[in-house]
Design an enzyme around this catalytic site. Structure first.
Site, PDB file in Angstrom:
ATOM      1  N   CYS A  15      98.012   6.574  32.145  1.00 38.08           N
ATOM      2  CA  CYS A  15      97.758   5.169  31.832  1.00 38.08           C
ATOM      3  C   CYS A  15      99.076   4.408  31.952  1.00 38.08           C
ATOM      4  CB  CYS A  15      97.171   5.013  30.432  1.00 38.08           C
ATOM      5  SG  CYS A  15      96.847   3.302  29.949  1.00 38.08           S
ATOM      6  N   CYS A  21      95.543  -3.286  34.353  1.00 34.57           N
ATOM      7  CA  CYS A  21      95.669  -1.834  34.490  1.00 34.57           C
ATOM      8  C   CYS A  21      96.944  -1.543  35.262  1.00 34.57           C
ATOM      9  CB  CYS A  21      94.451  -1.265  35.220  1.00 34.57           C
ATOM     10  SG  CYS A  21      94.535   0.519  35.493  1.00 34.57           S
TER      11      CYS A  21
END
Length: 272
Positions: free
Chosen positions: A218, A71
């Site tokens: 993101c 991530c």
């Protein structure tokens, strides 16, 4: 259990220092603690663990309890957490993930890590460029890019059935995103990035993340989208990405190594 609530461009996480805490059922904990009504509320749970190969190991769990491999915003939050909570006392650090070790640089101001730059490595191309796909009756094209986790990048200009990124997605984003995430082309599901090009140096992006739904930003998706733009000739090698929760900057070096750059914030800490 002590935790910190953090975010990068409002992509938010519950971060736990597992140098001190012991977690026995991370999948269930993630599902419970990420709930925005009955828990702390977050897109994911991050466990900062000891590593034999780096300064720490970041484990990332999505809001649905599934474990992911990497991530981008999460690892920036992790690096900031490590510096400000005394796990490290240096501005260059390494963090191990399930997709490998990432090197991170921190810009410090007033004893706080303000700007965090992550060497994301060279992304993997996972599809023909571009690859045709039919999603919920629409004939579309995407770029399959893996930046530590799988992404499908959809440029509005390549997809005439997507008229305008915000107008098209505003109708029922959760429903539309489900069809993209769970398409049979992606047996392990995927994150879908919808990109509107403003100029060769600037894009708008909305994202439907695997295991989370729509998120405000993101980092791996921003990296995948900028890289897809570079290899397709649509974008220059430094791109400003406008997301729902803020801006990120991506630099793609001439050897295609990608750097993810932006701020991270600790909102509060507490006991759960």
């Amino acid at each position: 259990m002590k935790f910190s609530k953090m975010h990068g461009c409002q992509n938010d996480f519950v971060v736990v220092n597992c140098f001190n805490e012991k977690i026995s059922d991370a999948n269930n904990l993630a599902f419970e603690i990420c709930n925005r009504r009955s828990g702390v509320g977050a897109d994911g749970l991050i466990l900062v663990e000891r590593s034999n190969n780096a300064d720490a190991f970041m484990r990332i769990y999505n809001a649905d309890g599934s474990e992911d491999t990497m991530c981008g915003n999460g690892i920036r939050c992790t690096a900031k957490f490590m510096y400000e909570h005394g796990i490290i006392n240096k501005t260059e650090t390494s963090i191990e993930t399930l997709s490998g070790v990432k090197n991170i640089s921190l810009e410090i101001s007033d004893d706080k890590a303000k700007i965090i730059s992550v060497n994301m490595g060279v992304p993997n191309i996972t599809s023909e460029l571009p690859e045709a796909i039919k999603v919920n009756g629409r004939n579309l094209k995407f770029y399959g890019i893996d930046t530590g986790t799988a992404h499908a990048v959809y440029f509005v200009e390549d997809n005439p059935e997507i008229f305008g990124i915000n107008e098209w997605l505003a109708s029922d984003f959760a429903k539309e995103g489900f069809y993209f995430e769970n398409h049979k082309r992606f047996p392990e599901r995927t994150t879908s990035d919808f990109i509107e090009i403003i100029s060769r140096d600037e894009i708008n992006m909305r994202v439907f993340e695997r295991g989370c739904g729509e998120t405000m930003a993101c980092g791996t998706g921003s990296t995948a989208s900028a890289f897809a733009g570079v290899i397709s000739g649509k974008l220059n090698r430094e791109v400003l990405v406008h997301l729902q929760g803020g801006d990120l900057r991506i630099k793609v070096a001439h050897d295609n190594t990608c750097f993810l750059i932006g701020e991270a914030v600790e909102v509060f800490s507490g006991d759960y």
